[in-house]
Scaffold this motif. Sequence first.
Motif, PDB file in Angstrom:
ATOM      1  N   ASN A  85      -2.918 110.256  31.554  1.00  0.00           N
ATOM      2  CA  ASN A  85      -2.854 109.939  30.124  1.00  0.00           C
ATOM      3  C   ASN A  85      -1.434 110.101  29.593  1.00  0.00           C
ATOM      4  OD1 ASN A  85      -5.599 109.532  30.306  1.00  0.00           O
ATOM      5  ND2 ASN A  85      -6.178 111.298  29.069  1.00  0.00           N
ATOM      6  N   TYR A  86      -0.743 111.134  30.066  1.00  0.00           N
ATOM      7  CA  TYR A  86       0.641 111.369  29.615  1.00  0.00           C
ATOM      8  C   TYR A  86       1.552 110.221  30.061  1.00  0.00           C
ATOM      9  CZ  TYR A  86       5.118 113.548  28.697  1.00  0.00           C
ATOM     10  OH  TYR A  86       6.392 113.804  28.221  1.00  0.00           O
ATOM     11  N   THR A  89       0.803 107.033  28.099  1.00  0.00           N
ATOM     12  CA  THR A  89       1.360 107.075  26.748  1.00  0.00           C
ATOM     13  C   THR A  89       2.869 106.857  26.789  1.00  0.00           C
ATOM     14  OG1 THR A  89      -0.347 108.658  26.071  1.00  0.00           O
ATOM     15  CG2 THR A  89       1.577 108.439  24.642  1.00  0.00           C
ATOM     16  N   LYS A  90       3.506 107.565  27.698  1.00  0.00           N
ATOM     17  CA  LYS A  90       4.965 107.495  27.794  1.00  0.00           C
ATOM     18  C   LYS A  90       5.451 106.082  28.078  1.00  0.00           C
ATOM     19  CE  LYS A  90       8.976 109.555  30.016  1.00  0.00           C
ATOM     20  NZ  LYS A  90       9.573 110.641  30.775  1.00  0.00           N
TER      21      LYS A  90
END
Lengths: 235, 222
Positions: A85-86, A89-90
């Motif tokens: 997820n990180y 998003t990034k």
Amino acid sequence: MIKYYRNQETAIMAGKPKLHYFNGRGRMECIRWLLAAAGVEFEEKFIEQPEDLDKLRNDGSLMFQQVPMVEIDGMKLVQTRAILNYIATKYNLYGKDMKERALIDMYSEGVEDLGEMIMHLPLCPPDQKDAKIAQIKERTTNRYFPAFEKVLKNHGQDYLVGNKLSKADIHLVELLYYVEELDPSLLANFPLLKGLKARVSSLPAVKKFLQPGSQRKPPMDEKNLEEAKRIFRIK
Amino acid sequence: MAGKPKLHYFDARGRMEAIRWLLAAAGAEFEEKLIESSEDLDKLRYDGSLVFQQVPMVEIDGMKLVQTRAILNYIATKYDLYGKDMKERALIDMYTEGVADLGEMIMLLPLCPPDQKNTKLTLIQERATNRYLPAFENVLKSHRQDYLVGNKLSKADIHLVELLYYVEELDPSLLANFPLLKGLKTRVSNLPAVKKFLQPGSQRKLPGGEKSLERARKIFKF
């Protein structure tokens, strides 16, 4: 090579993500795929002995004493979904708003459910293997593939969500490769899925990752399984 | 976007309870359409309401969402329980997944064959004591704030406190050596919306007994 910047935060942000896992697909492969598809270079520190894993644990590097662990932007992240997820998003692979994120999550979780069954197959006792394979094939053909084919059919767009590449497409295409490895005939009646697979595979970053010599890992064989069992102390 | 969320599941905790907790803690009222027979489940499937033929399913804001994590993440974002930026979200996800790992073991315990139950229970107690509870106690210890992430209530706190209630049901002694976790449990339980949810007569579901398990087996055919 360490680059020094005036701002320490920038220095930390500027380094490549570092993946801690053993030299196999396991639970790290979807992270490798996502980073690769995002065009992000990453390093890998392979766990080769149980002692390597012990060291990571004793260092306090693993919040729940488990890998995958990814060092990224000053964090030591564990838990596959947190890491994915990180990264998504990034690198802008998580939709444009919360409703698109919901769809992306829903599709990613469906992929994960089928992917988990396939991933565990090598660990299945020999007398249960045939039944497990039959179940995987049934679920693929009757539940998962129709669901994703329908999504693509309904909007007629190139990607699952928001007419734009997202983590959902990358996870699904990765899964399609594993299904194909298991039984190529399973993809036969899903033209839109085949189209998505071809389309995503042709993206420059993905194409590169699919070539020999990349950080993509091969299917688990007997040797790789024994190595995993030894490292993680599984009987 | 008006209208209460509508939860489709059977009358038990299962995979829907985390969603009930989160909505309740967010102060969001919700409706429940209980699945009582395998025919009810079939109907939802034939309707095309279930993307992967499975529940939980939540009707919310014009969507029919399935997959627990997709539902939870949407609710958390909507009600500002998901941190202030991507780094806080990463921590919240990491902690939430740890809670889910232990929670899954506890949830599946009733389905365990009787001859394996004691082994499974021992493993749960060991993991709680040596892996999960210390990890969360250490987080709270490291920043001495009231909540796990960003000094603000998030889904991570709500999921963890729900888990602490289940651990307590299993074996109250497991929480003994974790004062900060006990503090978090008390603090979150005292929030008005949570306090209300914890009272009898709320939509919170009780532990499933043998009868509930048999009903689940009939509905989900396993």
